[in-house]
Motif scaffolding. Structure first.
Motif, PDB file in Angstrom:
ATOM      1  N   TRP A   1       0.610  -1.131  -0.027  1.00 12.10           N
ATOM      2  CA  TRP A   1       0.050   0.078   0.048  1.00 12.10           C
ATOM      3  C   TRP A   1       0.926   1.473   0.025  1.00 12.10           C
ATOM      4  CZ3 TRP A   1      -5.396   0.167   0.329  1.00 12.10           C
ATOM      5  CH2 TRP A   1      -6.001  -1.248   0.519  1.00 12.10           C
ATOM      6  N   SER A   2       0.477   2.397  -0.842  1.00 10.68           N
ATOM      7  CA  SER A   2       1.051   3.727  -0.571  1.00 10.68           C
ATOM      8  C   SER A   2       0.894   4.213   0.730  1.00 10.68           C
ATOM      9  CB  SER A   2       0.810   4.534  -1.688  1.00 10.68           C
ATOM     10  OG  SER A   2      -0.769   4.770  -1.437  1.00 10.68           O
ATOM     11  N   PRO A   3       1.610   4.945   1.489  1.00  7.48           N
ATOM     12  CA  PRO A   3       1.570   5.508   2.629  1.00  7.48           C
ATOM     13  C   PRO A   3       0.341   6.459   2.654  1.00  7.48           C
ATOM     14  CG  PRO A   3       3.789   6.169   2.116  1.00  7.48           C
ATOM     15  CD  PRO A   3       3.013   5.118   0.854  1.00  7.48           C
ATOM     16  N   ASP A   4      -0.078   7.055   1.750  1.00  7.84           N
ATOM     17  CA  ASP A   4      -1.227   7.694   1.662  1.00  7.84           C
ATOM     18  C   ASP A   4      -2.753   6.940   1.716  1.00  7.84           C
ATOM     19  OD1 ASP A   4      -1.291   7.078  -0.770  1.00  7.84           O
ATOM     20  OD2 ASP A   4      -1.319   9.402  -1.486  1.00  7.84           O
TER      21      ASP A   4
ATOM     22  N   SER B   1       4.277  14.100  -1.156  1.00  9.70           N
ATOM     23  CA  SER B   1       2.980  13.693  -1.047  1.00  9.70           C
ATOM     24  C   SER B   1       2.073  14.510  -2.047  1.00  9.70           C
ATOM     25  CB  SER B   1       2.554  14.203   0.325  1.00  9.70           C
ATOM     26  OG  SER B   1       1.131  14.182   0.569  1.00  9.70           O
ATOM     27  N   PRO B   2       1.273  14.070  -2.577  1.00  7.87           N
ATOM     28  CA  PRO B   2       0.958  12.631  -2.531  1.00  7.87           C
ATOM     29  C   PRO B   2       1.706  11.542  -2.899  1.00  7.87           C
ATOM     30  CG  PRO B   2      -0.261  13.643  -4.614  1.00  7.87           C
ATOM     31  CD  PRO B   2       0.491  14.721  -3.651  1.00  7.87           C
ATOM     32  N   SER B   3       1.392  10.243  -2.745  1.00  7.27           N
ATOM     33  CA  SER B   3       2.376   9.162  -2.948  1.00  7.27           C
ATOM     34  C   SER B   3       2.429   8.953  -4.623  1.00  7.27           C
ATOM     35  CB  SER B   3       1.870   7.906  -2.445  1.00  7.27           C
ATOM     36  OG  SER B   3       1.993   7.941  -1.125  1.00  7.27           O
ATOM     37  N   ARG B   4       3.717   9.059  -5.114  1.00 11.44           N
ATOM     38  CA  ARG B   4       3.798   8.884  -6.635  1.00 11.44           C
ATOM     39  C   ARG B   4       4.937   7.812  -6.690  1.00 11.44           C
ATOM     40  NH1 ARG B   4       3.827  14.047 -10.439  1.00 11.44           N
ATOM     41  NH2 ARG B   4       4.783  12.619 -11.682  1.00 11.44           N
TER      42      ARG B   4
ATOM     43  N   GLY C   1       2.996   6.508   7.522  1.00 15.47           N
ATOM     44  CA  GLY C   1       2.944   8.009   7.309  1.00 15.47           C
ATOM     45  C   GLY C   1       2.181   8.664   8.083  1.00 15.47           C
ATOM     46  N   ALA C   2       0.974   9.285   8.006  1.00 17.27           N
ATOM     47  CA  ALA C   2       0.420  10.056   8.713  1.00 17.27           C
ATOM     48  C   ALA C   2      -0.473   9.501   9.742  1.00 17.27           C
ATOM     49  CB  ALA C   2      -0.277  11.122   8.087  1.00 17.27           C
TER      50      ALA C   2
ATOM     51  N   MET D   1      -1.239  15.583   5.471  1.00 15.66           N
ATOM     52  CA  MET D   1      -0.619  14.495   5.485  1.00 15.66           C
ATOM     53  C   MET D   1       0.992  14.391   5.563  1.00 15.66           C
ATOM     54  SD  MET D   1      -2.114  11.407   3.306  1.00 15.66           S
ATOM     55  CE  MET D   1      -3.605  10.581   3.877  1.00 15.66           C
ATOM     56  N   LYS D   2       1.555  15.283   4.764  1.00 14.96           N
ATOM     57  CA  LYS D   2       3.164  15.253   4.710  1.00 14.96           C
ATOM     58  C   LYS D   2       3.738  15.680   6.003  1.00 14.96           C
ATOM     59  CE  LYS D   2       6.714  16.806   1.829  1.00 14.96           C
ATOM     60  NZ  LYS D   2       7.094  17.727   0.459  1.00 14.96           N
ATOM     61  N   LYS D   3       2.838  16.996   6.558  1.00 21.58           N
ATOM     62  CA  LYS D   3       3.299  17.497   7.876  1.00 21.58           C
ATOM     63  C   LYS D   3       3.324  16.722   8.958  1.00 21.58           C
ATOM     64  CE  LYS D   3       1.900  21.323  10.737  1.00 21.58           C
ATOM     65  NZ  LYS D   3       0.761  20.691  11.404  1.00 21.58           N
ATOM     66  N   VAL D   4       2.330  15.889   9.188  1.00 25.61           N
ATOM     67  CA  VAL D   4       2.051  14.973  10.367  1.00 25.61           C
ATOM     68  C   VAL D   4       3.064  13.929  10.128  1.00 25.61           C
ATOM     69  CG1 VAL D   4       0.522  13.463  11.414  1.00 25.61           C
ATOM     70  CG2 VAL D   4      -0.206  15.818  10.489  1.00 25.61           C
ATOM     71  N   ALA D   5       2.986  13.294   8.783  1.00 24.21           N
ATOM     72  CA  ALA D   5       4.093  12.158   8.599  1.00 24.21           C
ATOM     73  C   ALA D   5       5.676  12.566   8.930  1.00 24.21           C
ATOM     74  CB  ALA D   5       4.068  11.632   7.051  1.00 24.21           C
TER      75      ALA D   5
END
Length: 473
Positions: A158-161, A208-211, A298-299, A313-317
């Motif tokens: 799974w992608s982390p998002d 973020s988002p996961s690519r 991730g987050a 999401m990026k910030k919390v992760a």
């Protein structure tokens, strides 16, 4: 004389973090001081506004009694400064799973992999029947059957998002799926000439988002793919034999382990080789990162909080990653066909920090606890072993399985460890007591895959009997 007796009742102690960094100067502590008093001292010295729980260790043994009792029992000299390591503990507690809540049929061949989504709301499985299945955890029924692979599905990630699920097959193809619909996102990703051995996503605190994700293959290459562009963007070539495992680290580098006995470290903008880790005398067959759990989730954490934006999401992760990592470098453990493991700090040195020996057979799976405090290893020698995640020192062996142990998974609070074995059982081990907490029979045959959901509520297992089992607390 009074002063003299006064001094002998005190012990000169030095509190250090797991890395060995002292917390203040050495201090005299009364012999009747125990974990509770130490907890107060550490919270005070660290100026913690909210009091946090800590565990204390003297030469890798947890201190559960008063200092004086410990010193007497272990015949420790009071002349020397006593070094005490403090370890932060999770504030929340995960209940051990103890019953099978559902047995779900659907796959027509063995289940080879199971994985919960980062938020723990969905579950995916990959099978020898060439399908990936996504399961509804509320109704405990199959939600989607994802068809398209022409051969066994060997790995899923799974992608982390939580927005993508990727699977890799024995034919060397990769397929990206939309978990919302169960439909493929674009055509199969082709390029590898032999089967896929591993998949790892770029951490969400970096992008973020996961690519992007990286795949490793029996063909000797690792490839970085972009799910938006739907193609391979970089090919990491350099290994002379099969690449058996791959991890995308929190610092942005990729680690590949190979049958050529080396671990290579790559940067990911151009795919340049930046470091080689040599030391193993045989094939490298598993890699584990100290930050793996927080990179995978991730987050998302045990609370199940959802996020509305990629930025948030990026910030919390990033906050979760930095908190977990602390000031220490990211650590890597590699397992080999020669039954040994090495602990590395690749950002610091190309030489291993510790050689970890003790398994009598091949090591199948290595996994750091979510807090990075422990490393667990599963082996064909029927044992699960526990090691110190900072020093690599052996801590304990968990015996009870009567067949090879294939896969392990941790509870989110790092207090419990789950193992699945050829002997058809799952077992839950208590890290603090170093004993079996729960025996979970139920499968009719070998258990190949286990996973503990990040929210701590449930465990999934799959194997040769083709059913998926869910276990609850």
């Amino acid at each position: 004389m009074e002063v003299e007796t006064e001094m002998t009742n005190n012990v000169m102690c030095l509190l250090t973090d797991p890395e060995g960094t002292p917390l203040g100067a050495p201090m005299y502590l009364p012999q009747n001081a125990g974990p509770q008093q130490l907890q107060q001292i550490v919270n005070k010295l660290l100026n913690n506004e909210e009091k946090l729980p800590y565990a204390f260790y003297i030469s890798d043994q947890e201190l559960l009694v008063a200092l004086g009792t410990y010193l007497e029992k272990h015949k420790v000299s009071v002349e020397k400064v006593l070094s005490i390591v403090y370890q932060p503990q999770a504030i929340f507690r995960i209940r051990p799973v103890n019953r099978c809540s559902a047995t779900i049929a659907g796959h027509t061949e063995p289940v080879l992999s199971v994985a919960f989504s980062p938020d723990g709301r969905q579950l995916a499985s990959g099978s020898g029947d060439t399908t990936v299945r996504i399961w509804d955890l509320n109704t405990q029924t199959p939600m989607y059957t994802c068809t398209g692979h022409k051969n066994w599905v060997l790995c899923i990630a799974w992608s982390p998002d939580g927005k993508h699920l990727v699977s890799g097959s024995k034919a060397g193809e990769l397929q990206c799926w939309d978990p919302e619909t169960g439909k493929p996102s674009g055509n199969p990703l082709t390029g590898h000439k032999k089967w896929i051995t591993g998949i790892s996503w770029e951490p969400i605190h970096l992008n973020s988002p996961s690519r992007r994700f990286v795949s490793s293959s029996k063909d000797g290459d690792a490839r970085i793919w972009d799910v938006t562009l739907r193609k391979c963007v970089i090919c990491l070539s350099g290994h002379t034999l099969a690449v058996t495992c791959v991890k995308w680290g929190g610092d942005g580098v990729i680690y590949t382990g190979s049958q050529d006995c080396t671990i290579k470290v790559w940067e990911t903008t151009q795919g340049k080789l930046i470091r080689e880790l040599k030391g193993h005398g045989h094939w490298v067959n598993s890699l584990a990162l100290s930050t793996e759990y927080v990179l995978r989730t991730g987050a998302f954490d045990h609370t199940g909080k959802q996020y509305s934006s990629h930025e948030e999401m990026k910030k919390v992760a990033l906050e979760r990653y930095n908190k977990m990592k602390g000031n220490a470098p990211e650590r890597l453990v590699s397992g080999s066909d020669d039954f040994t493991m090495f602990l590395w700090e690749p950002a610091v040195s190309k030489h291993p920090k510790t050689r970890m020996t003790g398994h009598q057979q091949l090591v199948n799976h290595v996994y750091f606890s979510p807090d990075g405090q422990w490393v667990a290893s599963a082996s064909f020698d029927k044992s699960v072993k526990l090691w110190n995640g900072t020093t690599g020192k052996f801590v304990a062996a968990f015996r009870g399985h009567v067949g090879p142990v294939y896969q392990i998974s941790w509870s989110a609070d790092s207090r419990l460890l789950l193992s699945g074995s050829k002997d058809s059982t799952l077992k839950v081990w208590d890290i603090r007591t170093q004993k079996l907490k729960q025996d979970l029979p139920g499968h009719a045959d070998e258990v190949f895959a286990v996973d503990w959901s990040p929210d701590g509520e449930k465990v999934a297992s799959g194997g040769k009997d083709r059913v998926l089992k869910l276990w609850m607390g």
